[in-house]
Design an enzyme around this catalytic site. Structure first.
Site, PDB file in Angstrom:
ATOM      1  N   ILE A  18       0.739  -1.303  -0.064  1.00 27.33           N
ATOM      2  CA  ILE A  18      -0.012  -0.128   0.068  1.00 27.33           C
ATOM      3  C   ILE A  18       0.867   1.243   0.088  1.00 27.33           C
ATOM      4  CG2 ILE A  18      -0.207   0.357   2.435  1.00 27.33           C
ATOM      5  CD1 ILE A  18      -3.234   0.526   2.112  1.00 27.33           C
ATOM      6  N   GLU A  74       6.689  -3.780  10.723  1.00 27.02           N
ATOM      7  CA  GLU A  74       5.089  -3.190  10.945  1.00 27.02           C
ATOM      8  C   GLU A  74       4.050  -4.236  11.045  1.00 27.02           C
ATOM      9  OE1 GLU A  74       4.137  -0.548   8.260  1.00 27.02           O
ATOM     10  OE2 GLU A  74       6.056   0.580   8.126  1.00 27.02           O
ATOM     11  N   HIS A 115       6.230 -12.233   5.679  1.00 28.98           N
ATOM     12  CA  HIS A 115       5.947 -11.927   4.490  1.00 28.98           C
ATOM     13  C   HIS A 115       7.256 -11.607   3.765  1.00 28.98           C
ATOM     14  CE1 HIS A 115       5.549  -8.240   7.042  1.00 28.98           C
ATOM     15  NE2 HIS A 115       6.219  -7.467   5.893  1.00 28.98           N
TER      16      HIS A 115
HETATM   17  P1  AMP Z   1       7.114  -4.545   7.511  1.00 31.16           P
HETATM   18  O1  AMP Z   1       7.559  -3.626   7.871  1.00 31.16           O
HETATM   19  O2  AMP Z   1       7.862  -5.689   6.864  1.00 31.16           O
HETATM   20  O3  AMP Z   1       6.197  -5.492   8.347  1.00 31.16           O
HETATM   21  O4  AMP Z   1       6.217  -4.417   6.123  1.00 31.16           O
HETATM   22  C1  AMP Z   1       4.759  -4.039   6.195  1.00 31.16           C
HETATM   23  C2  AMP Z   1       4.347  -3.572   4.755  1.00 31.16           C
HETATM   24  O5  AMP Z   1       3.004  -3.718   4.780  1.00 31.16           O
HETATM   25  C3  AMP Z   1       4.686  -2.202   4.627  1.00 31.16           C
HETATM   26  O6  AMP Z   1       5.618  -2.019   3.600  1.00 31.16           O
HETATM   27  C4  AMP Z   1       3.240  -1.489   4.601  1.00 31.16           C
HETATM   28  O7  AMP Z   1       3.088  -0.421   3.749  1.00 31.16           O
HETATM   29  C5  AMP Z   1       2.570  -2.889   4.194  1.00 31.16           C
HETATM   30  N1  AMP Z   1       1.127  -2.572   4.395  1.00 31.16           N
HETATM   31  C6  AMP Z   1       0.403  -2.424   5.288  1.00 31.16           C
HETATM   32  N2  AMP Z   1      -0.899  -2.703   5.287  1.00 31.16           N
HETATM   33  C7  AMP Z   1      -1.148  -3.110   4.106  1.00 31.16           C
HETATM   34  C8  AMP Z   1      -2.371  -3.330   3.237  1.00 31.16           C
HETATM   35  N3  AMP Z   1      -3.711  -3.247   3.866  1.00 31.16           N
HETATM   36  N4  AMP Z   1      -2.051  -3.633   2.009  1.00 31.16           N
HETATM   37  C9  AMP Z   1      -1.021  -3.682   1.429  1.00 31.16           C
HETATM   38  N5  AMP Z   1       0.357  -3.449   2.161  1.00 31.16           N
HETATM   39  C10 AMP Z   1       0.110  -3.174   3.382  1.00 31.16           C
END
Ligand code: AMP
Ligand code: ZN
Length: 116
Positions: free
Chosen positions: A34, A98, A103
Site C-alpha cells: 500500500i 510493522e 511476508h
Molecule cells: P514490514 O515493515 O516488513 O512489516 O512491512 C509491512 C508492509 O505492509 C509495509 O510496507 C506496509 O506499507 C504494508 N501494508 C500495510 N498494510 C497494508 C495493506 N492493507 N495492503 C498492502 N500493504 C500493506
C-alpha cells in the site's frame, strides 16, 4: 491453520479486506504494498499466520519457505525478470517490522541502490 483475528494480512487472506491478489495458491498470495518503496513493490504472504521465524513450527517454516519458492515466478509475472529485484524480510523491532505476519517484500522496477 493458525490465524489471528486482528492481523491485517490474515484479514486480507480471508477476504475480510478486499485486495487484488496478483498471485494466489493454496499456501500464499501476493498483493501490492500500500506504500510502495519502488515502482514494483509486492508482498508475498503465507495464508498461515506465521509470526517470528525463530518461533515457527515446521509447518509454518514450510509456508515461509514456499514464499521463497514462488517468488521468482511472481517477480517474472510482475515484469522483474530482466532487471532483477530485491527480496526483503523484516524480523523484529530493529528491522522496523510493522506487520507481525511473515511476508516477503519483492522490490524492483528501477536500480535499487545499496541497501540502507
Ligand atoms: P514490514 O515493515 O516488513 O512489516 O512491512 C509491512 C508492509 O505492509 C509495509 O510496507 C506496509 O506499507 C504494508 N501494508 C500495510 N498494510 C497494508 C495493506 N492493507 N495492503 C498492502 N500493504 C500493506
Ligand atoms: Zn496474520
Amino acid at each position: 491453520m493458525a490465524r489471528s483475528d486482528d492481523c491485517i494480512f490474515c484479514k486480507i487472506g480471508r477476504g475480510d479486506i478486499p485486495s487484488e491478489k496478483l498471485f494466489d495458491d493454496a499456501t500464499a498470495f501476493a498483493i501490492r504494498d500500500i506504500n510502495p518503496k519502488a515502482p514494483v513493490h509486492l508482498l508475498l504472504i503465507p495464508y498461515a499466520h506465521v509470526e517470528a521465524l525463530a518461533d515457527a513450527t515446521d509447518e509454518q517454516a514450510a509456508a515461509a519457505a514456499h514464499c521463497f519458492e514462488v517468488a521468482p515466478a511472481v517477480a517474472r509475472q510482475a515484469g522483474l525478470a530482466a532487471g532483477g529485484y530485491r527480496i526483503v524480510v523484516n524480523q523484529g523491532p530493529d528491522s522496523g517490522q510493522e506487520v507481525p505476519h511473515f511476508h516477503l517484500h519483492v522490490l524492483g522496477g528501477r536500480p535499487l541502490g545499496p541497501m540502507a
